[in-house]
Design an enzyme around this catalytic site. Structure first.
Site, short mmCIF file in Angstrom:
data_model
loop_
_atom_site.label_atom_id
_atom_site.label_comp_id
_atom_site.label_asym_id
_atom_site.label_seq_id
_atom_site.Cartn_x
_atom_site.Cartn_y
_atom_site.Cartn_z
N HIS A 192 30.32 43.40 62.86
CA HIS A 192 30.33 42.08 62.23
C HIS A 192 30.25 40.93 63.22
CE1 HIS A 192 33.05 44.45 59.28
NE2 HIS A 192 31.80 44.57 58.91
N TYR A 196 43.15 39.71 63.55
CA TYR A 196 42.07 38.90 64.12
C TYR A 196 42.51 37.43 64.11
CZ TYR A 196 39.68 42.83 61.77
OH TYR A 196 39.31 44.06 61.28
#
Length: 184
Positions: free
Chosen positions: A61, A131
């Site tokens: 991603h 994240y």
């Protein structure tokens, strides 16, 4: 805290101090002053986490400009084989990947600059990957590269992966918008 360079320019590993006693562990994953002192101006705008079963593959991603971002990734519970792919046109490491184990045991934080695709394979059940990013999620700028199209061996036969991640373009078909030197 110690910052280590990797074989790919701009991609770094943060090795924080792990404080351990009879209660368990304490690990500081981010401190703005330390980052600035070391030339890393990282303005976190969003934080989130995923929880994965063993042998889940997520990736590869990234977000395109103007919503591309620097991403800090760490694992507070469990472990992953983390994989980062350089997609910066003109970079001497364009198309090269780097992988490392991130876990609650080693406490490492991967500092991923703009112009990289990111993914991982969960090595155990209930693995939490956290994240922190310098931009917020932008659905129209969300993109990816098919996990098995750039030469990395995931060493996994019975993996789980989303339909979305399976639908990404192959690396050879991908046309990058990232240019080496223009993305920090």
């Amino acid at each position: 805290m110690k910052i280590l360079n990797t074989s790919i320019n701009g991609l770094k590993i943060l090795e924080p101090k792990v404080f351990e006693d009879i209660r368990g562990k304490f690990i500081k994953t981010f401190t703005n002053d330390f980052f600035k002192e070391n030339g890393l101006d990282i303005d976190i705008q969003e934080s989130y986490y995923s929880i994965s079963h063993k042998d889940v593959i997520r990736g590869m991603h990234f977000q395109t400009p103007p919503y591309d971002h620097i991403k800090l990734v760490y694992v507070p519970y469990g472990s992953v084989l983390d994989v980062v792919l350089d997609i910066r046109k003109g970079s001497p490491t364009y198309g090269k990947y780097f992988s490392t184990k991130l876990s609650n045991e080693n406490g490492k934080v991967l500092i991923i600059p703009k112009g990289f695709a990111h993914g991982f394979k969960s090595l155990e059940d209930n693995t939490n990957v956290t994240y922190m990013q310098t931009t917020c999620y932008a659905p129209n700028n969300d993109d990816g590269i098919k996990y098995d199209s750039f030469g990395f061996d995931w060493d996994c036969n019975n993996f789980q992966i989303s339909e979305r991640d399976l639908s990404f373009k192959l690396f050879d078909e991908f046309e990058t918008v990232f240019v080496n030197g223009n993305n920090k």
